[in-house]
Write a protein that holds these residues in place. Structure first.
Motif, PDB file in Angstrom:
ATOM      1  N   PHE A 276       0.911  -1.304   0.142  1.00  0.00           N
ATOM      2  CA  PHE A 276       0.102  -0.089  -0.109  1.00  0.00           C
ATOM      3  C   PHE A 276       0.732   1.300  -0.156  1.00  0.00           C
ATOM      4  N   ALA A 277       1.858   1.209   0.768  1.00  0.00           N
ATOM      5  CA  ALA A 277       2.719   2.484   0.897  1.00  0.00           C
ATOM      6  C   ALA A 277       3.791   2.495  -0.310  1.00  0.00           C
ATOM      7  N   LEU A 278       4.163   1.417  -1.048  1.00  0.00           N
ATOM      8  CA  LEU A 278       4.773   1.220  -2.474  1.00  0.00           C
ATOM      9  C   LEU A 278       3.658   2.178  -3.444  1.00  0.00           C
ATOM     10  N   LEU A 279       2.719   1.734  -3.314  1.00  0.00           N
ATOM     11  CA  LEU A 279       1.671   2.277  -4.335  1.00  0.00           C
ATOM     12  C   LEU A 279       1.838   3.718  -4.432  1.00  0.00           C
ATOM     13  N   PHE A 280       1.749   4.511  -3.237  1.00  0.00           N
ATOM     14  CA  PHE A 280       1.735   5.924  -3.008  1.00  0.00           C
ATOM     15  C   PHE A 280       3.516   6.290  -3.353  1.00  0.00           C
ATOM     16  N   ASP A 281       4.228   5.849  -3.231  1.00  0.00           N
ATOM     17  CA  ASP A 281       5.589   6.157  -3.396  1.00  0.00           C
ATOM     18  C   ASP A 281       5.614   5.972  -4.996  1.00  0.00           C
ATOM     19  N   MET A 282       5.038   5.224  -5.566  1.00  0.00           N
ATOM     20  CA  MET A 282       5.115   5.147  -7.103  1.00  0.00           C
ATOM     21  C   MET A 282       4.397   6.293  -7.760  1.00  0.00           C
ATOM     22  N   ILE A 283       3.328   6.862  -7.034  1.00  0.00           N
ATOM     23  CA  ILE A 283       2.349   7.764  -7.636  1.00  0.00           C
ATOM     24  C   ILE A 283       3.191   9.057  -7.376  1.00  0.00           C
ATOM     25  N   LEU A 284       3.780   9.322  -6.279  1.00  0.00           N
ATOM     26  CA  LEU A 284       4.674  10.513  -6.177  1.00  0.00           C
ATOM     27  C   LEU A 284       5.754  10.723  -7.109  1.00  0.00           C
ATOM     28  N   TRP A 285       6.623   9.599  -7.422  1.00  0.00           N
ATOM     29  CA  TRP A 285       7.628   9.569  -8.496  1.00  0.00           C
ATOM     30  C   TRP A 285       6.939   9.912  -9.851  1.00  0.00           C
ATOM     31  N   HIS A 286       5.880   9.318 -10.128  1.00  0.00           N
ATOM     32  CA  HIS A 286       5.096   9.640 -11.251  1.00  0.00           C
ATOM     33  C   HIS A 286       4.845  11.230 -11.525  1.00  0.00           C
ATOM     34  N   GLU A 287       4.239  11.723 -10.270  1.00  0.00           N
ATOM     35  CA  GLU A 287       4.136  13.042 -10.369  1.00  0.00           C
ATOM     36  C   GLU A 287       5.331  13.928 -10.630  1.00  0.00           C
ATOM     37  N   LEU A 288       6.429  13.646 -10.014  1.00  0.00           N
ATOM     38  CA  LEU A 288       7.804  14.317 -10.251  1.00  0.00           C
ATOM     39  C   LEU A 288       8.363  13.948 -11.561  1.00  0.00           C
ATOM     40  N   ARG A 289       7.503  12.969 -12.254  1.00  0.00           N
ATOM     41  CA  ARG A 289       7.940  12.525 -13.653  1.00  0.00           C
ATOM     42  C   ARG A 289       9.347  11.830 -13.820  1.00  0.00           C
ATOM     43  N   GLU A 290       9.698  11.160 -12.813  1.00  0.00           N
ATOM     44  CA  GLU A 290      11.014  10.374 -12.575  1.00  0.00           C
ATOM     45  C   GLU A 290      10.869   9.093 -13.084  1.00  0.00           C
ATOM     46  N   THR A 291      10.989   8.722 -14.389  1.00  0.00           N
ATOM     47  CA  THR A 291      10.720   7.475 -15.022  1.00  0.00           C
ATOM     48  C   THR A 291      11.464   6.512 -14.422  1.00  0.00           C
ATOM     49  N   GLU A 292      12.725   6.364 -14.082  1.00  0.00           N
ATOM     50  CA  GLU A 292      13.348   5.017 -13.672  1.00  0.00           C
ATOM     51  C   GLU A 292      12.937   4.964 -12.156  1.00  0.00           C
ATOM     52  N   GLN A 293      12.620   5.781 -11.454  1.00  0.00           N
ATOM     53  CA  GLN A 293      12.147   5.648 -10.082  1.00  0.00           C
ATOM     54  C   GLN A 293      10.792   4.976 -10.062  1.00  0.00           C
ATOM     55  N   VAL A 294       9.886   5.471 -11.078  1.00  0.00           N
ATOM     56  CA  VAL A 294       8.541   4.777 -11.098  1.00  0.00           C
ATOM     57  C   VAL A 294       8.934   3.334 -11.450  1.00  0.00           C
ATOM     58  N   ASP A 295       9.494   3.037 -12.521  1.00  0.00           N
ATOM     59  CA  ASP A 295       9.984   1.845 -13.111  1.00  0.00           C
ATOM     60  C   ASP A 295      10.609   0.927 -11.752  1.00  0.00           C
ATOM     61  N   ARG A 296      11.378   1.461 -10.937  1.00  0.00           N
ATOM     62  CA  ARG A 296      12.009   0.576 -10.002  1.00  0.00           C
ATOM     63  C   ARG A 296      10.813   0.169  -8.977  1.00  0.00           C
ATOM     64  N   VAL A 297      10.066   1.287  -8.475  1.00  0.00           N
ATOM     65  CA  VAL A 297       8.890   1.017  -7.562  1.00  0.00           C
ATOM     66  C   VAL A 297       7.826   0.143  -7.956  1.00  0.00           C
ATOM     67  N   ALA A 298       7.546   0.466  -9.290  1.00  0.00           N
ATOM     68  CA  ALA A 298       6.488  -0.632  -9.845  1.00  0.00           C
ATOM     69  C   ALA A 298       6.754  -1.882 -10.078  1.00  0.00           C
ATOM     70  N   LYS A 299       7.828  -2.284 -10.534  1.00  0.00           N
ATOM     71  CA  LYS A 299       8.331  -3.617 -10.518  1.00  0.00           C
ATOM     72  C   LYS A 299       8.638  -4.306  -8.902  1.00  0.00           C
ATOM     73  N   ARG A 300       8.779  -3.632  -8.179  1.00  0.00           N
ATOM     74  CA  ARG A 300       8.797  -4.150  -6.641  1.00  0.00           C
ATOM     75  C   ARG A 300       7.338  -4.318  -6.300  1.00  0.00           C
ATOM     76  N   LEU A 301       6.425  -3.483  -6.591  1.00  0.00           N
ATOM     77  CA  LEU A 301       5.305  -3.499  -6.198  1.00  0.00           C
ATOM     78  C   LEU A 301       4.414  -4.656  -6.953  1.00  0.00           C
ATOM     79  N   LEU A 302       4.728  -4.732  -8.282  1.00  0.00           N
ATOM     80  CA  LEU A 302       4.012  -5.812  -9.112  1.00  0.00           C
ATOM     81  C   LEU A 302       4.660  -7.115  -8.561  1.00  0.00           C
ATOM     82  N   ALA A 303       5.846  -7.675  -8.234  1.00  0.00           N
ATOM     83  CA  ALA A 303       6.461  -8.631  -7.697  1.00  0.00           C
ATOM     84  C   ALA A 303       5.554  -9.160  -6.399  1.00  0.00           C
ATOM     85  N   LEU A 304       5.606  -8.174  -5.413  1.00  0.00           N
ATOM     86  CA  LEU A 304       4.979  -8.404  -4.167  1.00  0.00           C
ATOM     87  C   LEU A 304       3.426  -8.797  -4.509  1.00  0.00           C
TER      88      LEU A 304
END
Length: 493
Positions: A276-304
């Motif tokens: 749940f926390a990773l979801l909003f971590d991912m959203i914040l990086w998306h709002e900041l338009r940080e593609t590599e960070q979105v990729d990193r967090v989204a992959k971890r969230l999907l695996a979990l």
């Protein structure tokens, strides 16, 4: 003492089935009583085994009790699927019995226990969540259990929020504030109002409520939160708070809140809370338009999510990975991944936040030059916001409408859309959205040689910020301001 074992499980099954049903039932009953009376420690440690013997020994109510015990233990160690299986089986056994007044309380206890597992596995917007909550409320009122109404109202509130039902979301949140008695209930009451105000676009009010909720939170209440309201209940306020801080033009404060939240959930080692926390971590990086960070967090969230079977979270991680693919140039593959993730997510019953996740589609369609398709998604999202709770992203929808119209060559309507985005953002005190809308309008006006008109709104929006000047939005706004501020050369020489 002699000990006998079967050479093969099939032989054991054949021997078992060769017994008369009445003999099997008697043996199960005798085994249950033997373990309860002669080996109480074993009976306590192995509720699944005891439930099996009681169920097949025609000791249904005792089986229900053991299954509830097994389910609760599974939930306490964040094994939601196992807990759900035990609790659902217990409820099925109970509901198969002839109706009787003495069965109402056990049903109430089971529905209270099953609610957190339902939301974790099915998603807050699933019809099963609402059905369970409504029956829970009816049972609590029939039994005169006023204190049990609030947790059941919470289940119904989560359903309406994720469905985007505006009026019930605010009304049920107000009910929490009025009925709350225990510290945990008071905290949940504040959190419910935080969520309703956030998605309702009332960011100033929401941040004030979030501050009060934060002051009420105490770690010693965690067991009650997890067992009564669900593991994610403690995160409702801080997760949207970090998002609201970014929207309000405080990206550094949003980052600090995010870091504190992640550190707290990592220490708890509870998978659903981490997800749940990773979801909003991912959203914040998306709002900041940080593609590599979105990729990193989204992959971890999907695996979990795949490992623990959290489809509600996994489908959104898939959308983010589709967005990443688009940013890297794979527009067709990215758009397909976004669409698949959204289709699967909406199938879970959730509709909130429709506007935000629609942005993923719209941005990809803009990049691909699919203007008419992008405008259709914008119109659909804005139409929904007229009646639903989800209005917090309207400014961004109008901005993207402006970008799509600008790309189509309809400059008059594009300007109107950008100005609408500015009006909505200012009304909501959404500084980051205001900056983006002002930048879009400034580019449009500058392209038409209207630099003098382009500068004031962008400068005013930029001047509201006191932090975050290293973020992409602010850097690009600064560069645009510098270009617009340079006086063009006098053509007369």
């Amino acid at each position: 003492r002699a000990r006998y074992v079967f050479k093969h499980a099939l032989i054991q099954d054949a021997a078992y089935l060769s017994l008369l049903a009445s003999d099997r039932q008697q043996l199960h009953r005798r085994l249950a009583r033997l373990l309860q009376e002669g080996f109480p420690a074993v009976a306590e440690a192995e509720p699944e085994m005891m439930a099996h013997h009681c169920e097949h020994g025609d000791l249904t109510l005792e089986a229900v009790g053991y299954l509830q015990q097994a389910g609760t233990r599974a939930m306490q160690r964040s094994a939601q699927l196992e807990g759900m299986r035990h609790l659902s089986h217990a409820l099925d056994l109970l509901l198969a019995l002839p109706p009787a007044p003495e069965l109402l309380r056990p049903e109430l206890e089971l529905r209270a226990a099953i609610a957190p597992a339902l939301t974790a596995i099915k998603g807050w917007g699933a019809s099963e969540v609402a059905d369970n909550a409504r029956r829970w409320i009816a049972l609590a009122r029939e039994l005169g259990e006023g204190g049990r109404v609030i947790p059941s109202l919470y289940g119904l509130w989560t359903f309406h929020v994720l469905r985007g039902d505006r009026q019930p979301s605010f009304e049920l949140a107000a009910d929490f504030a009025r009925l709350a008695e225990t510290p945990a209930q008071v905290f949940i009451g504040y959190s419910a109002r935080v969520i309703a105000c956030f998605y309702g676009g009332r960011f100033t009010e929401m941040l004030a409520l979030a501050e009060q909720a934060s002051a009420l939170y105490k770690p010693n209440l965690l067991p009650e939160f997890a067992q009564v309201f669900g593991e994610e209940s403690t995160l409702l306020s801080p997760t949207v708070e970090l998002w609201a801080l970014w929207i309000a033009g405080r990206p550094e404060a949003a980052g600090r809140t995010r870091d504190e939240l992640l550190a707290a959930v990592e220490a708890l080692r509870a998978p659903f809370q981490i997800g749940f926390a990773l979801l909003f971590d991912m959203i914040l990086w998306h709002e900041l338009r940080e593609t590599e960070q979105v990729d990193r967090v989204a992959k971890r969230l999907l695996a979990l999510s795949n490992e623990k079977d959290f489809p509600f979270l996994g489908t959104l991680a898939q959308c983010a990975l589709g967005w990443v693919a688009c940013q890297r140039g794979d527009l067709e593959g990215g758009m397909a991944e976004i669409q698949e993730g959204l289709d699967q997510h909406w199938a879970l019953g959730a509709k909130l936040p429709w506007g935000y996740w629609a942005l993923y589609q719209i941005e990809a369609q803009l990049m691909a030059g699919r203007i008419s398709e992008g405008l259709a998604v914008v119109r659909e999202a804005l139409a929904l916001s007229e009646t639903q709770l989800d209005v917090f992203y309207d400014a961004e929808l109008y901005r993207l409408q402006g970008e799509l119209l600008r790309a189509s060559g309809d400059l008059v309507e594009a300007e109107a859309a950008f100005r609408q985005a500015l009006d909505v953002a200012r009304a909501q005190a959404a500084r980051s959205f205001e900056l983006r809308a002002a930048a879009g309008l400034a580019r449009l006006l500058a392209e038409q040689g209207r630099d003098a008109e382009a500068l004031p709104a962008l400068q005013a929006a930029y001047d509201t910020f006191q932090e975050g000047f290293a973020t992409r939005d602010l850097q690009e706004a600064r560069e645009l301001l510098d270009r617009l501020s340079v006086s063009p050369p006098d053509p007369r020489g």
